[in-house]
Design a protein around this motif. Structure first.
Motif, PDB file in Angstrom:
ATOM      1  N   ALA A 118      25.610  19.426  56.426  1.00  0.00           N
ATOM      2  CA  ALA A 118      26.016  19.012  55.075  1.00  0.00           C
ATOM      3  C   ALA A 118      26.236  17.502  55.041  1.00  0.00           C
ATOM      4  CB  ALA A 118      27.283  19.750  54.658  1.00  0.00           C
ATOM      5  N   MET A 119      26.861  16.982  56.081  1.00  0.00           N
ATOM      6  CA  MET A 119      27.121  15.534  56.146  1.00  0.00           C
ATOM      7  C   MET A 119      25.810  14.756  56.244  1.00  0.00           C
ATOM      8  SD  MET A 119      30.168  14.252  55.983  1.00  0.00           S
ATOM      9  CE  MET A 119      30.680  12.987  57.138  1.00  0.00           C
ATOM     10  N   THR A 120      24.924  15.216  57.125  1.00  0.00           N
ATOM     11  CA  THR A 120      23.659  14.507  57.319  1.00  0.00           C
ATOM     12  C   THR A 120      22.835  14.494  56.037  1.00  0.00           C
ATOM     13  OG1 THR A 120      23.667  15.332  59.556  1.00  0.00           O
ATOM     14  CG2 THR A 120      21.596  14.423  58.793  1.00  0.00           C
ATOM     15  N   ASN A 121      22.871  15.607  55.319  1.00  0.00           N
ATOM     16  CA  ASN A 121      22.007  15.732  54.150  1.00  0.00           C
ATOM     17  C   ASN A 121      22.714  15.482  52.819  1.00  0.00           C
ATOM     18  OD1 ASN A 121      19.582  16.490  55.621  1.00  0.00           O
ATOM     19  ND2 ASN A 121      20.765  18.300  56.190  1.00  0.00           N
ATOM     20  N   GLY A 122      23.968  15.064  52.896  1.00  0.00           N
ATOM     21  CA  GLY A 122      24.686  14.689  51.674  1.00  0.00           C
ATOM     22  C   GLY A 122      24.813  15.832  50.682  1.00  0.00           C
ATOM     23  N   PRO A 249      29.226  15.142  41.949  1.00  0.00           N
ATOM     24  CA  PRO A 249      27.984  14.818  42.645  1.00  0.00           C
ATOM     25  C   PRO A 249      27.919  15.518  44.002  1.00  0.00           C
ATOM     26  CG  PRO A 249      29.526  13.023  42.895  1.00  0.00           C
ATOM     27  CD  PRO A 249      30.216  14.049  42.064  1.00  0.00           C
ATOM     28  N   SER A 250      26.748  15.475  44.632  1.00  0.00           N
ATOM     29  CA  SER A 250      26.592  16.142  45.929  1.00  0.00           C
ATOM     30  C   SER A 250      27.189  15.323  47.062  1.00  0.00           C
ATOM     31  CB  SER A 250      25.117  16.399  46.214  1.00  0.00           C
ATOM     32  OG  SER A 250      24.628  17.326  45.285  1.00  0.00           O
ATOM     33  N   ASN A 251      27.336  14.023  46.846  1.00  0.00           N
ATOM     34  CA  ASN A 251      27.944  13.171  47.879  1.00  0.00           C
ATOM     35  C   ASN A 251      28.423  11.875  47.234  1.00  0.00           C
ATOM     36  OD1 ASN A 251      25.775  11.086  48.006  1.00  0.00           O
ATOM     37  ND2 ASN A 251      24.548  12.870  48.569  1.00  0.00           N
ATOM     38  N   ASN A 252      29.054  11.031  48.036  1.00  0.00           N
ATOM     39  CA  ASN A 252      29.692   9.832  47.481  1.00  0.00           C
ATOM     40  C   ASN A 252      28.713   8.691  47.168  1.00  0.00           C
ATOM     41  OD1 ASN A 252      29.095   9.128  50.098  1.00  0.00           O
ATOM     42  ND2 ASN A 252      31.052   8.132  50.507  1.00  0.00           N
ATOM     43  N   ARG A 253      27.427   8.915  47.431  1.00  0.00           N
ATOM     44  CA  ARG A 253      26.448   7.883  47.068  1.00  0.00           C
ATOM     45  C   ARG A 253      25.758   8.220  45.755  1.00  0.00           C
ATOM     46  NH1 ARG A 253      25.450   9.382  52.191  1.00  0.00           N
ATOM     47  NH2 ARG A 253      23.494  10.378  51.613  1.00  0.00           N
ATOM     48  N   GLU A 254      26.057   9.396  45.244  1.00  0.00           N
ATOM     49  CA  GLU A 254      25.383   9.844  44.020  1.00  0.00           C
ATOM     50  C   GLU A 254      26.345   9.899  42.846  1.00  0.00           C
ATOM     51  OE1 GLU A 254      23.436  13.592  44.640  1.00  0.00           O
ATOM     52  OE2 GLU A 254      22.218  12.803  46.289  1.00  0.00           O
ATOM     53  N   GLU A 255      25.747   9.997  41.661  1.00  0.00           N
ATOM     54  CA  GLU A 255      26.539  10.222  40.448  1.00  0.00           C
ATOM     55  C   GLU A 255      26.558  11.730  40.187  1.00  0.00           C
ATOM     56  OE1 GLU A 255      27.407   7.529  38.062  1.00  0.00           O
ATOM     57  OE2 GLU A 255      27.023   6.219  39.777  1.00  0.00           O
ATOM     58  N   ALA A 256      27.532  12.175  39.424  1.00  0.00           N
ATOM     59  CA  ALA A 256      27.565  13.596  39.030  1.00  0.00           C
ATOM     60  C   ALA A 256      26.358  13.889  38.140  1.00  0.00           C
ATOM     61  CB  ALA A 256      28.856  13.887  38.280  1.00  0.00           C
ATOM     62  N   CYS A 351      38.243  11.697  42.033  1.00  0.00           N
ATOM     63  CA  CYS A 351      37.285  11.103  41.082  1.00  0.00           C
ATOM     64  C   CYS A 351      36.781   9.770  41.616  1.00  0.00           C
ATOM     65  CB  CYS A 351      37.944  10.887  39.718  1.00  0.00           C
ATOM     66  SG  CYS A 351      38.307  12.433  38.877  1.00  0.00           S
ATOM     67  N   ASP A 352      37.681   8.962  42.135  1.00  0.00           N
ATOM     68  CA  ASP A 352      37.278   7.641  42.624  1.00  0.00           C
ATOM     69  C   ASP A 352      36.326   7.767  43.818  1.00  0.00           C
ATOM     70  OD1 ASP A 352      37.360   4.787  42.654  1.00  0.00           O
ATOM     71  OD2 ASP A 352      38.619   4.927  44.437  1.00  0.00           O
ATOM     72  N   ALA A 353      36.630   8.686  44.717  1.00  0.00           N
ATOM     73  CA  ALA A 353      35.779   8.853  45.903  1.00  0.00           C
ATOM     74  C   ALA A 353      34.374   9.287  45.516  1.00  0.00           C
ATOM     75  CB  ALA A 353      36.405   9.876  46.848  1.00  0.00           C
ATOM     76  N   PHE A 354      34.256  10.017  44.400  1.00  0.00           N
ATOM     77  CA  PHE A 354      32.961  10.599  44.053  1.00  0.00           C
ATOM     78  C   PHE A 354      32.382  10.043  42.739  1.00  0.00           C
ATOM     79  CE2 PHE A 354      34.589  13.505  47.237  1.00  0.00           C
ATOM     80  CZ  PHE A 354      33.474  13.587  48.062  1.00  0.00           C
ATOM     81  N   ASN A 355      32.692   8.790  42.463  1.00  0.00           N
ATOM     82  CA  ASN A 355      32.024   8.051  41.368  1.00  0.00           C
ATOM     83  C   ASN A 355      32.170   8.709  40.000  1.00  0.00           C
ATOM     84  OD1 ASN A 355      31.032   6.492  43.541  1.00  0.00           O
ATOM     85  ND2 ASN A 355      29.395   7.992  43.829  1.00  0.00           N
ATOM     86  N   ILE A 356      33.306   9.311  39.772  1.00  0.00           N
ATOM     87  CA  ILE A 356      33.540   9.955  38.472  1.00  0.00           C
ATOM     88  C   ILE A 356      34.543   9.102  37.685  1.00  0.00           C
ATOM     89  CG2 ILE A 356      34.417  12.031  37.322  1.00  0.00           C
ATOM     90  CD1 ILE A 356      33.580  13.581  39.911  1.00  0.00           C
ATOM     91  N   PRO A 357      34.125   8.537  36.532  1.00  0.00           N
ATOM     92  CA  PRO A 357      35.036   7.693  35.750  1.00  0.00           C
ATOM     93  C   PRO A 357      36.304   8.451  35.339  1.00  0.00           C
ATOM     94  CG  PRO A 357      32.794   7.553  34.892  1.00  0.00           C
ATOM     95  CD  PRO A 357      32.800   8.667  35.894  1.00  0.00           C
ATOM     96  N   ILE A 358      37.363   7.689  35.121  1.00  0.00           N
ATOM     97  CA  ILE A 358      38.650   8.305  34.778  1.00  0.00           C
ATOM     98  C   ILE A 358      39.065   7.890  33.370  1.00  0.00           C
ATOM     99  CG2 ILE A 358      41.117   8.385  35.364  1.00  0.00           C
ATOM    100  CD1 ILE A 358      40.051   7.579  38.299  1.00  0.00           C
TER     101      ILE A 358
END
Ligand code: HXC
Length: 521
Positions: A118-122, A249-256, A351-358
């Motif tokens: 899961a970590m390797t593939n985000g 999102p699926s990982n912290n480099r992506e948007e929801a 939310c902050d870790a995963f690029n979700i606005p507050i």
């Protein structure tokens, strides 16, 4: 039959055997307990036919206490990858039909393998807990297995979403894996979580309590705040997981994932122009405000039964996923306390870790006073919320509806905490404190003099409160200093949030380089 065909037939039979877990008798027993099996649970959650199982033939290597006779293909966990609504996830489900789902060294290896993948593939990792805990016959090897899992939970935190569903027993140190994940879903009546069970509690403290009252779903939903959601059925639990995934999102480099929005972004809600009562001490329901502004009035609430004075959850604006944090005037006047603070802080950090606005909707009279709060470290918990807001670099929009006093004004996403857009309704009262408290401090000596001279103290105080309110119980002093970007008509709130989010779509903000901060805890 060719040798090859024979071998394929043997494989098919081996797979069938593995799919039986601990055997039909134990499966029947699991059903009698009102629980599904590990494989049934996975089927329920994932896209049809998408589950790819790994380590189906793995076996434990323990010979203590007759364990060689308790050997089942795949051991006590079913692990693999699948898709949910077409998105890749990794998941594992503890199989209670195999030695009570107790965690062996080999089971831990299976779990760690999917966590690593899961970590390797985000991709998110989802676990389904139903286990008697560390496999007693394996001793330290089982404990080491837990250690391996916990370390991966920690390393994955903030990188990929981690979701735990608790569908049976989860006791002792085993609770720490779910506790390290982002969201917990507990099934009512058949699941429990505690560090020490009822028997140990009775021996150590003398307290008589059953598993449900010690660590059942309702306890952790309303009292401890350990669980994020509860579900009446396992089907409902799986539905909650799917809904939750749709907002993140699926990982912290992506948007929801963004969904198509059919709700006009400039929809005006006249209800909002009427919702604030004339009496500042009268409550109103913040859920009505949330419903009025979000896409199609939809809101997916996180921790709905815990610290009801603050509301946290996901919604969408113009199809974009957003985290909402809102004070609830109809629950303890929306006051901030220890539980509300840690609930809010946890959500803001996710939310902050995963690029979700507050988006914050503020109507807060302050922090709850008293020994109960001070002794339980309201200073530290309040600081957690403050820290979470101040650290968050995602787009932040704050709307002040009514009260925003003192420390709670600062904590709830004020301009100085690098909030991007701060709007206030004309009903906003942004001040150091409420009128009566302020006048008591500022005019105490004068009030005493009025009394000594036989004057009307009540009238004197009322006049002073009126004077204070006129000066401070409005948004314009803050607007005058630029701490409020605009005073807006309430019915335009949805439009201002949607437009604000569009402006902030490419926001970039950094934190100073550091290993990590030292968040107050
Ligand atoms: C090995 C276990 C087991 C365990 C259950 N089983 N728990 N085997 N290690 N931890 C086996 C049982 O022997 C039984 O095997 C089968 O699973 C089903 O269990 P039952 O007791 O028949 O089921 P039930 O009546 O539903 O009771 C479930 C239970 C109970 C409440 C979970 O089994 C139980 O109390 N288990 C022990 C819980 C525990 O104390 N675990 C250690 C916690 S400390 P057979 O072959 O008879 O069918 C811990 C430390 C973690 O986990 C530390 C991490 C850092």
């Amino acid at each position: 039959m060719s040798k090859q065909t024979e071998k394929i037939k043997a494989l098919v039979e081996k797979r069938e055997l593995a799919r039986l877990g601990g055997g039909q008798k134990t499966i029947d027993k699991q059903h009698e307990r009102g629980k599904y099996t590990a494989r049934e649970r996975i089927e329920m959650l994932v896209d049809k036919g998408s589950f790819e199982e790994y380590d189906m033939f793995k076996l434990h290597r323990c010979h203590n206490f007759g364990m060689e006779k308790k050997q089942y293909l795949g051991d006590g966990v079913v692990a693999g990858s699948a898709t949910i609504d077409g998105r890749l996830v990794y998941l594992y489900a503890q199989d209670f039909t195999v030695n009570g789902g107790s965690l062996s060294e080999t089971m831990a290896q299976k779990i760690c393998k999917v966590m690593d993948m899961a970590m390797t593939n985000g991709a998110p990792v989802i676990c389904m807990n139903d286990s008697g805990g560390a496999r007693i016959q394996e001793g330290i090897s089982a404990l080491a297995g837990y250690g391996e899992i916990f370390e991966r939970n920690i390393l994955a935190s903030g990188v990929i979403p981690q979701i735990s569903s608790i569908l049976g027993p989860c006791a002792g140190g085993a609770v720490y894996s779910p506790a390290l994940t982002d969201f917990i879903i507990m099934k009512e009546q058949t699941s429990y979580m505690f560090l020490t069970g009822p028997k140990v509690v009775k021996t150590v403290t003398g307290e008589d309590i059953d598993a449900e009252h010690l660590g059942g779903a309702s306890v952790h939903a309303s009292k401890s705040g350990v669980t994020s959601f509860t579900a009446k059925t396992e089907e409902e639990a799986m539905e909650l997981i799917k809904q939750l995934l749709s907002y993140i999102p699926s990982n912290n480099r992506e948007e929801a994932p963004r969904v198509e929005c059919t709700d006009p972004i400039d929809r005006k809600e006249d209800l909002l122009n009427e919702i604030i009562p004339d009496d500042p001490n009268q409550a109103y329901d913040m859920y009505k405000v949330i419903q009025a502004v979000t896409d199609n009035g939809e809101f997916f609430e996180v921790q709905p039964k815990f610290a009801k004075n603050i509301i946290t959850g996901f919604a969408r604006f113009n199809g974009q996923s957003v985290g909402i944090v809102a004070n609830q005037p109809s629950a303890y006047a929306g006051v901030l306390d220890t539980n509300a603070s840690r609930k809010g802080a946890r959500f803001v950090r996710f939310c902050d870790a995963f690029n979700i606005p507050i988006v914050s909707l503020v109507d807060v009279p302050g922090f709850l006073p008293g020994t109960g709060q001070e002794y339980n470290a309201v200073i530290l918990h309040g600081a957690q919320l403050l820290y979470a807001y101040g650290e968050a670099t995602v787009p932040k929009i704050t709307i002040t509806l009514r009260k925003s006093y003192g420390g709670s004004h600062i904590v709830m996403g004020c301009k100085q905490l690098r909030s991007d857009l701060n709007f206030a309704w004309p009903s906003a009262e942004i001040a150091v404190m409420g009128a009566s408290g302020a006048v008591a401090v500022l005019c105490g000596r004068e009030a005493k003099e009025v009394k000594e001279q036989g004057g009307d103290v009540k009238q004197f105080l009322a006049e002073k409160e009126e004077e204070y309110s006129e000066k401070f119980a409005n948004p314009y002093q803050a607007a005058q200093f630029g701490y409020i970007d605009d005073v807006i008509e309430p019915r335009n709130t949805r439009f201002r949030i949607c437009r604000g989010l569009a402006q902030l779509a490419h926001k970039k903000q950094d934190l100073p380089a550091k290993k990590h901060g030292c968040m107050p805890m």
